[in-house]
Design an enzyme around this catalytic site. Structure first.
Site, mmCIF file in Angstrom:
data_model
loop_
_atom_site.group_PDB
_atom_site.id
_atom_site.type_symbol
_atom_site.label_atom_id
_atom_site.label_comp_id
_atom_site.label_asym_id
_atom_site.label_seq_id
_atom_site.Cartn_x
_atom_site.Cartn_y
_atom_site.Cartn_z
ATOM 1 N N LYS A 97 0.836 -1.202 0.000
ATOM 2 C CA LYS A 97 0.000 0.000 0.000
ATOM 3 C C LYS A 97 0.875 1.259 0.000
ATOM 4 O O LYS A 97 0.630 2.199 -0.746
ATOM 5 C CB LYS A 97 -0.921 0.028 1.221
ATOM 6 C CG LYS A 97 -2.024 -1.005 1.189
ATOM 7 C CD LYS A 97 -2.995 -0.847 2.350
ATOM 8 C CE LYS A 97 -2.364 -1.103 3.706
ATOM 9 N NZ LYS A 97 -1.808 -2.451 3.884
ATOM 10 N N CYS A 137 -12.624 2.263 16.256
ATOM 11 C CA CYS A 137 -11.353 1.639 15.917
ATOM 12 C C CYS A 137 -10.463 1.455 17.139
ATOM 13 O O CYS A 137 -9.824 0.422 17.284
ATOM 14 C CB CYS A 137 -10.707 2.535 14.871
ATOM 15 S SG CYS A 137 -9.045 2.188 14.450
ATOM 16 N N MET A 138 -10.424 2.430 18.053
ATOM 17 C CA MET A 138 -9.474 2.284 19.160
ATOM 18 C C MET A 138 -9.938 2.871 20.475
ATOM 19 O O MET A 138 -9.146 3.055 21.360
ATOM 20 C CB MET A 138 -8.094 2.835 18.792
ATOM 21 C CG MET A 138 -8.125 4.073 17.954
ATOM 22 S SD MET A 138 -7.874 5.653 18.722
ATOM 23 C CE MET A 138 -9.268 6.093 19.584
ATOM 24 N N MET A 171 -7.638 -4.577 16.360
ATOM 25 C CA MET A 171 -9.097 -4.614 16.341
ATOM 26 C C MET A 171 -9.685 -5.830 17.054
ATOM 27 O O MET A 171 -10.818 -5.787 17.506
ATOM 28 C CB MET A 171 -9.621 -4.567 14.902
ATOM 29 C CG MET A 171 -9.436 -3.232 14.242
ATOM 30 S SD MET A 171 -9.993 -1.852 15.248
ATOM 31 C CE MET A 171 -8.436 -1.056 15.546
ATOM 32 N N GLY A 223 -5.115 1.619 13.801
ATOM 33 C CA GLY A 223 -5.397 1.348 12.404
ATOM 34 C C GLY A 223 -5.241 2.546 11.490
ATOM 35 O O GLY A 223 -5.108 2.397 10.286
ATOM 36 N N GLN A 224 -5.288 3.750 12.038
ATOM 37 C CA GLN A 224 -5.274 4.937 11.181
ATOM 38 C C GLN A 224 -4.014 5.759 11.428
ATOM 39 O O GLN A 224 -3.438 5.717 12.501
ATOM 40 C CB GLN A 224 -6.517 5.787 11.463
ATOM 41 C CG GLN A 224 -7.799 5.014 11.221
ATOM 42 C CD GLN A 224 -9.009 5.917 11.298
ATOM 43 O OE1 GLN A 224 -9.347 6.576 10.329
ATOM 44 N NE2 GLN A 224 -9.633 5.972 12.448
#
Lengths: 254, 781
Positions: B92, B181-182, B366, B403-404
């Site tokens: 990615k 997400c967190m 997650m 995740g971000q």
């Protein structure tokens, strides 16, 4: 008397009612609770073993540097006969075909299916002056089911590849092979190469792309990285790009 | 010097420098030839320049170098100077710049007129947004408008969002999809340590002997960190990687041991490990006596499925003997009954954590966070590390991954959540006073009451309590659980939805106004990654058309509402001014941030950054300037008693599990190639062509019993919706029997129409990993 009878009747009635209620509590309510709440925790499945691994993924991690006869990052020794793309292709009828066996296979060897003794771990073979190619799928041992020695190769001498394929008796006139994939396919200068071939039975990248026994032109510069497919991905569709099926932002139907 | 000579010289010099940097950081990794091909024809060209930036995608926060030629990004390489990735990237990252150039990039503002979206000048769209915001507040009150962003917001975006909504309008209707997400990671940290974010850093990977991955498919989700871990195992053959998961993945195959457990039973497993550690006498009693307090919270805490649900935990004191008694329920045999993991495996895991000679790192993301007991299970992993004293030292590290790219930097540090301010909670009078002073607003304007967390916010939109919502850098119409309810809600009359994005998505489909956003290196910004590293990127490209940064969009609208005095900055200096103001919130040794001048030069700096030193291990008095050496080797100063808290958190079942009618577990998640809702990665040809669409993974034996073949379309049905999609029976991962898995990146196959919007009552983070589903064979039609 009437009172006593009545009392008796009432006592019995109360007893029956109580018993019925008790029965209802014992039999019905748990069922009701069960209907509402269910059992108090999820059913447990025995899941201790992952089961049969999926070859495409599990094998990607199969070959580790310490399993091999020679370290993956070592350069071929001076004077070793190089394994080139030309010899690689000449042993395969089309891209993805199982390679023919370019050396003699004695009847004893073919019975004992000993191929993996050499081809699982690779390494330099002084007698042949070359490195043994490493198989990407050492879990199979009935090698001759797919890989067959050339009739013409028997006795030709180990490692020698007949230049003229007609010598080995296989050259149908109307056969047209797929083109070999281009080697340097990538999105941008410097981005990781795409995987230009199918992966079935060739899921273990390092077997073919790393180590001194790998084909020169496709040998990786960074065999230390064993998680190859975190950068190199296959192309499973020719679809050049994603298109929204209905682009509602363009207006109209909301 | 002739042209050719000069060209050759420059090339060789650059190669030598880059190769030297790469090999010195990663001994044994050979990049020479690869770099040569990267640089061939590039370095010598006067038109190409290389610039550092953090990657746009996940929370690992790899350093990249982007090549710019004639005003366009043309190539990417890993930045050898970045301590995160040391010159590596994943597929990615290597293709990230292509996400800037998708054919359907949004370049003009669009406004819905008579049901149709029409292009308008962006200034006209900003006027309309300001008018609607003002009118809605006048008509329905300040708490009828909301701003919903994400962990992809840069730090300046989030800071301006907070100042505008909390300091300007005075509403706490500010949330971010990082809630999905967190937020369990946050509440886990807050309840165990009183401060958010990991105590350790990625350097722990270089020291740890054992890696336990708790429901974390790192090979696909955090590939570069996974590669670092594999490399450590190659370098030090005693290193062990254990994959503890509900599904067999690439990570399982690469691990030394794969242990599968029944969904939700991670709670029991963690307690079982502690039970065995205590029983065997492997607990580090010195550490526990000096640095740990025991706490008990409420139990039977619910699942948040009702609109009016609310929950407040209550901590009560407990003791070592209470803890030991609590653990009586979690003998390895009892844990086996709940989890399906053999008691012998529980004992083996305990022996790894309990062995004083091994350094242990636990990773999770997650799997533990998207969990109806997410806060609890985060606490329970900390319990293991605290019980053995394996924390806050190199290689001993419970590590919560994000995740971000800026879930930590923006959402957690700036605090773009309903209950947060840039430092502290809205409920805390001192935090409100500090914010009011720095912002120059009356303290009364900052509302002391939190309003809606994310799920509650979308429920309020559905009910009509919210009338206006501005969504930036996120795609909730793909990512909300129980999505069909919230999509219907967003489409109702009387709701005004503004969406700022870079591509059309299912979320722009429900918008009344679409603003084209400047993306990533089309503007200047900062991210903060999972290891507390703040990373700056310069504007390298002109945004297309009228695209504008999210920061500047917010400022433009805020000024139209009369908040000029809050945002007096010129465009040229606004990032400098925002940073200077923001770091005043964190000007103490426990959180100090680096100045922008240093961040511009370096590949990220870990906070607390005190006297020119990064703090790699917090709470360790030898390495953390905020920790008091008088207290011994450790000082868990986040909690009032300067101790870390071990919580007695029991196993409780999930709200929904397979039954006769819905006999499978439904698990959802990501794949390596696609990032979240796919709006960027699907426009990158290499990634799209590798994984063009969603599918359902099903175990081969289940497929065989139902007569379902590879690639056959099947129908998945839950209590909330149904979806037809093709099977992948022999793909890269395999659920156990009785479970199916669907990735959520595909906007045409929206699995979130089927998921359950139950959440952890403490963190309000939904559980996307567990609900009950039926698999129906469609057959040949």
């Amino acid at each position: 008397m009437a009172r006593r009878a009545s009392l008796f009747t009432r006592t019995v009635a109360i007893g029956v009612a109580a018993a019925a209620m008790l029965l209802a509590i014992v039999l019905v309510v748990p069922a009701l609770i069960d209907m509402v709440a269910g059992p108090d925790h999820p059913p447990v499945t025995r899941m201790t073993s992952p089961g049969e691994p999926i070859p495409a993924e599990a094998l990607a991690y199969r070959i580790r540097p310490w399993d091999l006869a020679v370290p993956l990052h070592s350069e071929p020794r001076e004077g070793a006969r190089p394994r080139t793309l030309e010899t690689y292709r000449s042993l395969r009828a089309y891209p993805g075909a199982p390679p023919r066996i370019p050396h003699e296979v004695s009847p004893e060897q073919s019975r004992a299916t000993l191929c993996n003794a050499c081809h699982a771990g690779g390494g330099y073979v002084p007698r042949h002056g070359a490195y043994t190619p490493v198989t990407p799928h050492p879990e199979f041992s009935d090698c001759l089911q797919c890989h067959v020695p050339d009739a013409g190769a028997v006795g030709v001498g180990v490692g020698a590849v007949p230049a003229d394929l007609s010598l080995v008796g296989w050259a149908p006139a109307d056969w047209v092979a797929r083109d070999w994939p281009e080697l340097d396919q990538r999105a941008m200068p410097g981005s990781p190469l795409w995987i230009p071939h199918e992966l079935r039975l060739r899921e273990n990248c390092l077997a073919c792309h790393a180590g001194p026994g790998a084909v020169e032109e496709i040998r990786t510069t960074h065999p230390d990285r064993t998680d190859c497919r975190s950068c190199h991905v296959p192309l499973v569709t020719d679809d050049p790009g994603f298109t929204r099926p209905v682009d509602r932002s363009a207006g109209g139907d909301s | 010097m002739s042209g050719v000579d000069r060209r050759t010289f420059l090339k060789q010099a650059a190669m030598a420098a880059a190769a030297a940097a790469a090999t010195s950081l990663v001994p044994g990794v050979t990049f020479g030839r690869e770099l040569e091909s990267y640089l061939d024809g590039f370095v010598a060209s006067a038109d190409v320049t290389w610039h550092k930036t953090p990657c746009r995608f996940c929370g690992v926060g790899c350093g990249l170098q982007v090549a710019i030629e004639n005003g366009r990004a043309v190539a990417v390489r890993g930045d050898p100077a970045s301590p995160v990735n040391r010159g590596l990237a994943c597929v990615k990252g290597y293709h990230s710049v292509q996400a800037l150039y998708g054919r359907d990039r949004l370049t003009r503002a669009r406004v819905r007129r008579n049901g149709e979206l029409v292009d308008v000048p962006i200034q006209e769209a900003l006027d309309l947004i300001a008018d609607r915001l003002r009118d809605t507040i006048e008509e329905h009150g300040k708490d009828s408008v909301a701003l919903y962003g994400s962990g992809q917001w840069t730090i300046p975006d989030g800071y301006v969002a907070s100042k505008f909504f909390k300091g300007g309008i005075g509403t706490n209707n500010l949330e971010a999809n990082a809630r999905l997400c967190m937020s369990s990671a946050v509440t886990g940290f807050m309840t165990s340590f009183g401060m958010d974010e990991p105590m350790g850093c990625y350097e722990d990977i270089d020291h740890a002997d054992v890696f336990v991955l708790w429901g974390n498919n790192m090979s696909e989700m955090h590939p570069v960190l996974f590669s670092r871990m594999l490399r450590e195992r190659d370098r030090r053959p005693d290193v062990r990687i254990i994959d503890l998961a509900t599904r067999t993945t690439r990570t399982s195959y690469a691990a030394d041991r794969s242990i599968l457990f029944t969904p939700q039973s991670d709670l029991a497993i963690a307690n079982g490990i502690c039970h065995e550690i205590v029983r065997r006498g492997w607990a580090n009693r010195d550490f526990v006596d000096r640095y740990v307090t025991f706490k008990e919270g409420r139990t039977q805490i619910g699942y948040g499925l009702q609109d009016d649900f609310s929950f407040t935990d209550r901590a009560t004191d407990a003791s070592w003997s209470d803890f030991v008694r609590f653990l009586d329920d979690y003998t390895p045999e009892r844990v086996e009954e709940i989890s399906g993991v053999p008691a012998s495996e529980i004992r083996w895991l305990a022996s790894l954590y309990g062995d004083p000679s091994r350094k242990v790192m636990s990773f999770w993301c997650m799997g533990l966070n998207q969990h109806t007991r997410g806060t609890w299970v985060n606490n329970l992993v900390y319990n293991i590390h605290l019980l053995t004293g394996k924390i806050s030292t190199p290689g001993n590290s419970p590590f919560s991954l994000t995740g971000q790219p800026s879930a930590c930097g923006t959402v957690r540090e700036v605090g773009t959540l309903t209950h947060k301010l840039p430092y502290g909670d809205v409920t805390n009078p001192e935090a409100r006073e500090k914010a009011a002073e720095i912002w120059g607003v009356p303290v009364e304007r900052i509302d002391p009451q939190p309003t809606h967390h994310t799920v509650s916010m979308f429920r309020a939109l559905d009910r009509g309590d919210l009338r206006f919502m501005w969504i930036q850098v996120t795609n909730p119409m793909v990512t909300m659980p129980h999505l069909n309810r919230y999509r219907d809600g967003a489409e109702k009359d009387g709701r005004f939805i503004v969406v700022s994005d870079v591509y059309p998505t299912p979320t722009t489909d429900v918008a009344d106004v679409i603003l084209p956003a400047a993306m990533w290196i089309e503007r200047e910004g900062l991210f903060g990654n999972s290891e507390r590293r703040t990373q700056h990127f310069q504007q390298l490209l002109e945004p297309p058309g009228e695209a504008m940064s999210d920061t500047w969009q917010l400022i433009e609208v805020a000024r139209r509402l009369g908040y000029e005095e809050l945002f007096p900055w010129s465009y040229e200096e606004h990032i400098d001014r925002i940073w200077a103001e923001y770091i005043r919130f964190h000007d103490s040794p426990d959180h100090r941030m680096a100045p922008l001048a240093e961040l511009r030069e370096r590949p990220g700096i870990i906070w607390p950054y005190v006297d020119g030193q990064e703090t790699k291990w917090r709470y360790n008095t030898a390495t953390d300037p905020a920790a008091d050496p008088e207290r011994g080797a450790f000082d868990f100063y986040g909690n009032p008693d300067h101790r870390a808290w071990i919580w007695l958190r029991p196993y409780e079942p999930p709200p929904e599990w397979p039954d006769d009618e819905y006999p499978f577990w439904l698990n959802t998640g990501r794949v390596l190639e696609h990032w979240h809702s796919g709006s960027m990665t699907r426009r990158i040809p290499t990634l799209h062509r590798a994984v063009p669409g969603a599918y359902v993974e099903i175990h081969p034996d289940d497929a065989r019993e139902m007569g379902i073949g590879e690639g056959e379309r099947v129908r998945l049905v839950t209590r909330r919706g149904s979806l037809e999609l093709p099977t992948r029976i022999e793909f890269r991962a395999q659920p156990p029997r009785g479970q199916v898995f669907v990735p959520f990146f595909d906007e045409t196959l929206l699995i979130n129409d089927l998921t359950l919007d139950a959440y952890c009552p403490i963190s309000a983070q939904p559980d996307y990993k567990k609900c009950a589903v039926r698999v129906e064979r469609i057959g040949v039609e």
